[in-house]
Scaffold this active site. Structure first.
Site, mmCIF file in Angstrom:
data_model
loop_
_atom_site.group_PDB
_atom_site.id
_atom_site.type_symbol
_atom_site.label_atom_id
_atom_site.label_comp_id
_atom_site.label_asym_id
_atom_site.label_seq_id
_atom_site.Cartn_x
_atom_site.Cartn_y
_atom_site.Cartn_z
ATOM 1 N N ASP A 153 1.994 -0.331 -13.044
ATOM 2 C CA ASP A 153 2.368 -1.454 -12.188
ATOM 3 C C ASP A 153 1.615 -2.739 -12.544
ATOM 4 O O ASP A 153 1.745 -3.752 -11.843
ATOM 5 C CB ASP A 153 2.119 -1.103 -10.706
ATOM 6 C CG ASP A 153 3.326 -0.411 -10.069
ATOM 7 O OD1 ASP A 153 4.450 -0.588 -10.589
ATOM 8 O OD2 ASP A 153 3.136 0.295 -9.051
ATOM 9 N N HIS B 38 5.281 -6.436 0.900
ATOM 10 C CA HIS B 38 4.424 -7.541 0.478
ATOM 11 C C HIS B 38 5.072 -8.827 0.984
ATOM 12 O O HIS B 38 6.295 -8.946 0.964
ATOM 13 C CB HIS B 38 4.362 -7.649 -1.060
ATOM 14 C CG HIS B 38 3.328 -6.779 -1.712
ATOM 15 N ND1 HIS B 38 3.543 -6.186 -2.937
ATOM 16 C CD2 HIS B 38 2.080 -6.425 -1.317
ATOM 17 C CE1 HIS B 38 2.453 -5.503 -3.278
ATOM 18 N NE2 HIS B 38 1.564 -5.619 -2.321
ATOM 19 N N ASP C 111 5.467 -11.587 -0.456
ATOM 20 C CA ASP C 111 6.320 -12.277 -1.432
ATOM 21 C C ASP C 111 7.681 -11.600 -1.639
ATOM 22 O O ASP C 111 8.500 -12.060 -2.420
ATOM 23 C CB ASP C 111 5.588 -12.478 -2.773
ATOM 24 C CG ASP C 111 5.329 -11.169 -3.509
ATOM 25 O OD1 ASP C 111 5.694 -10.089 -2.990
ATOM 26 O OD2 ASP C 111 4.748 -11.233 -4.621
ATOM 27 N N CYS D 130 6.894 -11.206 -8.271
ATOM 28 C CA CYS D 130 5.878 -10.159 -8.455
ATOM 29 C C CYS D 130 5.401 -10.076 -9.896
ATOM 30 O O CYS D 130 4.271 -9.670 -10.162
ATOM 31 C CB CYS D 130 6.433 -8.778 -8.122
ATOM 32 S SG CYS D 130 7.025 -8.596 -6.462
#
Ligand code: ARG
Length: 701
Positions: free
Chosen positions: A65, A168, A170, A264
């Site tokens: 990630d 999240h 965002d 992201c």
């Protein structure tokens, strides 16, 4: 490219869906195409690189990630708060990001372990640099916002995330150039939506619908008037175009499988430092300090929570964490609010939590004269159980008769000012009452409260069975009762009829006889059942020895009432030799005052029962004055009533078979209560036994 705007990205070389830490990853483990991911990432890179500079951090094997550089940390100027990932699956990325930030010459702050904060994934700067929007609820802990605010010297507006899919900030929130905001309102709780609406005017808000939201339309990279995202509906593109934004779509479906998209995959590393952190903008600010076991006692969390829920925001000017577990910490918090009303509401609650206004901002309490008896001005300050001081003519004075839900009346007599808690109904024309929150401070002794809470927790945590837990509490209560009796302390018992039904009457009688009880409070029922048992051997018609119903027993309680009515009062019945045992008998014999408060369901009532509730409340208040300890035995109504009139510092023990009653009492503010969920008859018998044991020891010693 020498654009002043820079982003950090990380090639998807080691990217894959390897585990599940958000709902998007479910069912997608190892289902993303390496090649397609590479192509999609490359396209995004090109689009951004043609508009800004892009730095790269080296991808690391085993940390799939790491492509999501938004979660590396939060950067403002050359100050970075490094992420503390919630999930171990991502924690290994931290040192690599730290290295990169440091190599660029930034100052890197690290949060205490166990205080998760996931960087720019959960913290987005207003594009004008006026403040920081920060999310919490899934990956980031609210407490971390306080430290971020302090380190980056920025005002934080905390938003509570509610929908797991938008874990999240965002993923559902995107501030745009010119003060615009692209966001998905259902991802936030009602308070956060209100906060957003208070700060961003309607014409600047661009709420989106679910279909766009799940295509990650909010997970967009904004560079000037360009908005880069995975995909947008025509409608959304139209709405954005109408306010001057061009949408650039670039498919990122392979990354959606891991729960991320354009934003992201990037971290903007050039964030403008706003010269004046709080700005003008008609926003009010006040500064308070808090001292105590702030983190342990959850006080910071509660303070921030109520600021946020009240529609305010905060900046943390100082935060000295206690070095040792026992040492206290101090925080200086600047509270901002968009208007006076919001500010007043927040300040009133912070003061109740023990926050103190800075000395230079302190003012005298505001007083308003009562013009209608029994009615206060709308903005009256309502009191709590905590010791409170008010500032009158520059002096702090202690409020007397402290209780919950009262009004503070200041009397400026010739002996100097006096402050006292009064009930609304007792206000008289001409009384001066305190309104607002100026000149009020409440003293929270965090230690006593926390100690009792910690004991509770240690009982629960250390694998102690509920039976053993009851025994432990009985041992403590017995010890305390013993000590209080020895030093002439005062104990009140608030009891319900269940005490009699469960066979606790004889034990309570004994406690009274042996001098452990200085006042008894109850309703009509406990007295009726106690007397029924004393006269006829039954409680509500049930034989107390056999445990079976007695023929005609349903009339017994009425017979008991009738007998006492004939005598004129319980005391008369004792005097005339009619009532010869039981709880009330012992009260009369041992000069223990009692008060019986009536209710709509009372039969009779007994001549002693006060059916005028205002009188009954006053009588209760008189009896509990100066109490050291109150035992609440199986009565929700009377226990809560007593809790309301009792100042903090009085130990309360609440025994009930129904856990809801015990929690209710703890919830509603009387935090000092110890709850025991058990049969009250059993509790009393254990208590009496334990006291006997103590006495024997005493005799032997
Ligand atoms: N799989 C990653 C995670 O769950 C995705 C992170 C997405 N990043 C973001 N800023 N929303 O942590």
């Amino acid at each position: 490219m020498t654009s002043p705007i820079r982003f950090l990205m990380c090639s998807p070389h080691h990217y894959d869906v390897d585990y599940v830490i958000n709902p998007w990853m479910e069912g997608n483990v190892h289902r993303s195409s390496k090649q397609r991911a590479q192509e999609q990432w490359q396209n995004l890179y090109q689009i951004i690189a043609s508009r800004a500079a892009v730095d790269l951090v080296k991808p690391q094997p085993g940390w799939p990630d790491m492509v999501f550089t938004a979660n590396a940390g939060l950067i403002l100027g050359d100050q970075v708060v490094l992420s503390r990932f919630l999930h171990p699956e991502r924690q290994g990325e931290e040192p690599f990001f730290k290295q990169w930030f440091e190599a660029q010459g930034n100052t890197v702050y690290t949060l205490p372990a166990d205080l998760p904060f996931e960087g720019a994934g959960d913290a987005l700067l207003d594009r004008e640099g006026r403040w920081l929007w920060a999310g919490y609820g899934f990956r980031t802990e609210l407490d971390s916002h306080a430290l971020v605010a302090q380190w980056l010297n920025v005002e934080v507006l905390s938003l509570h995330l509610m929908d797991e899919r938008f874990y999240h900030l965002d993923t559902c929130f995107c501030p745009l150039t010119g003060g615009y905001l692209l966001y998905y309102p259902p991802a936030f709780d009602a308070y956060s939506n209100r906060l957003i609406e208070l700060r961003v005017p309607a014409e600047k808000r661009i709420p989106i619908d679910e279909p766009d939201a799940i295509n990650f339309a909010c997970n967009a990279v904004n560079i000037d008037r360009t908005v880069i995202m995975n995909q947008a509906s025509d409608d959304l593109k139209g709405r954005l175009a109408a306010v001057g934004f061009e949408v650039v779509e670039t498919p990122l479906t392979e990354f959606l499988k891991a729960g991320g998209a354009a934003k992201c995959l990037t971290l903007r590393v050039t964030e403008p430092v706003h010269p004046e952190p709080t700005g003008e903008s008609g926003i009010l600010a006040r500064t308070v300090t808090m001292t105590g076991h702030l983190l342990d006692a959850g006080l910071v969390n509660r303070a921030l929570d109520l600021i946020v829920e009240g529609g305010g925001s905060f900046q943390v000017l100082k935060f000295d964490l206690g070095e040792q577990r026992q040492s206290t910490s101090t925080a200086e918090i600047r509270v901002s609010a968009p208007g006076q009303e919001v500010m007043d509401e927040i300040m009133a609650q912070l003061i109740d939590l023990g926050a103190v206004v800075l000395p230079e901002e302190q003012q005298d309490a505001r007083l308003v004269t009562i013009t209608q008896a029994g009615v206060a001005p709308d903005d009256f300050y309502s009191s709590t159980i905590y010791p409170t001081e008010v500032r009158v003519q520059g002096q702090w004075i202690r409020v007397q008769a402290q209780r919950m839900d009262g009004v503070i009346v200041v009397d400026q007599g010739p002996q100097g000012p006096r402050a006292i808690c009064k009930l609304l109904r007792d206000l008289q024309v001409g009384d001066q009452v305190i309104v607002g929150y100026d000149g009020i401070r409440s003293v929270r002794s965090t230690t006593s409260r926390d100690r009792s809470q910690q004991e509770e927790f240690s009982f629960m945590g250390s694998g102690v069975s509920s039976e053993r837990r009851v025994e432990l509490i009985v041992e403590q209560v017995a010890w305390e009762l013993r000590r209080l009796r020895d030093r002439g302390g005062k104990v009140a018992v608030v009891a319900g009829p269940v005490v009699i039904h469960t066979g606790g009457g004889e034990h309570l009688s004994r406690l009274i006889r042996q001098g452990y009880v200085q006042a008894l409070l109850g309703g009509n029922a406990i007295a009726v059942h106690d007397i029924e048992q004393a006269l006829l051997g039954t409680s509500l018609g049930v034989d107390m020895k056999q445990g079976t119903s007695v023929r005609g027993g349903h009339r017994h309680h009425l017979r008991a009432i009738n007998t006492i009515r004939r005598c004129g009062s319980i005391a008369n019945a004792v005097e005339q030799g009619v009532l010869t045992r039981g709880v009330l008998y012992e009260c009369v014999k041992n000069n223990v005052p009692f008060s019986l408060a009536g209710s709509i369901r009372d039969d009779g009532p007994l001549p002693d029962t006060k059916m005028d509730l205002i009188q009954a409340q006053a009588d209760y208040a008189r009896l509990i004055e100066g109490c050291d300890m109150i035992l609440m035995l199986s009565t929700m109504l009377h226990a809560i009533g007593v809790g309301n009139m009792t100042p903090s510092g009085v130990k309360m023990v609440c025994v009930d078979i129904n856990p809801a009653v015990v929690t209710k009492l703890a919830d509603r503010g009387s935090l000092e209560s110890t709850g025991v969920v058990t049969d009250v008859g059993l509790f009393l018998s254990l208590l009496v036994k334990q006291l006997d044991k103590l006495t024997q020891k005493h005799v032997m010693a």
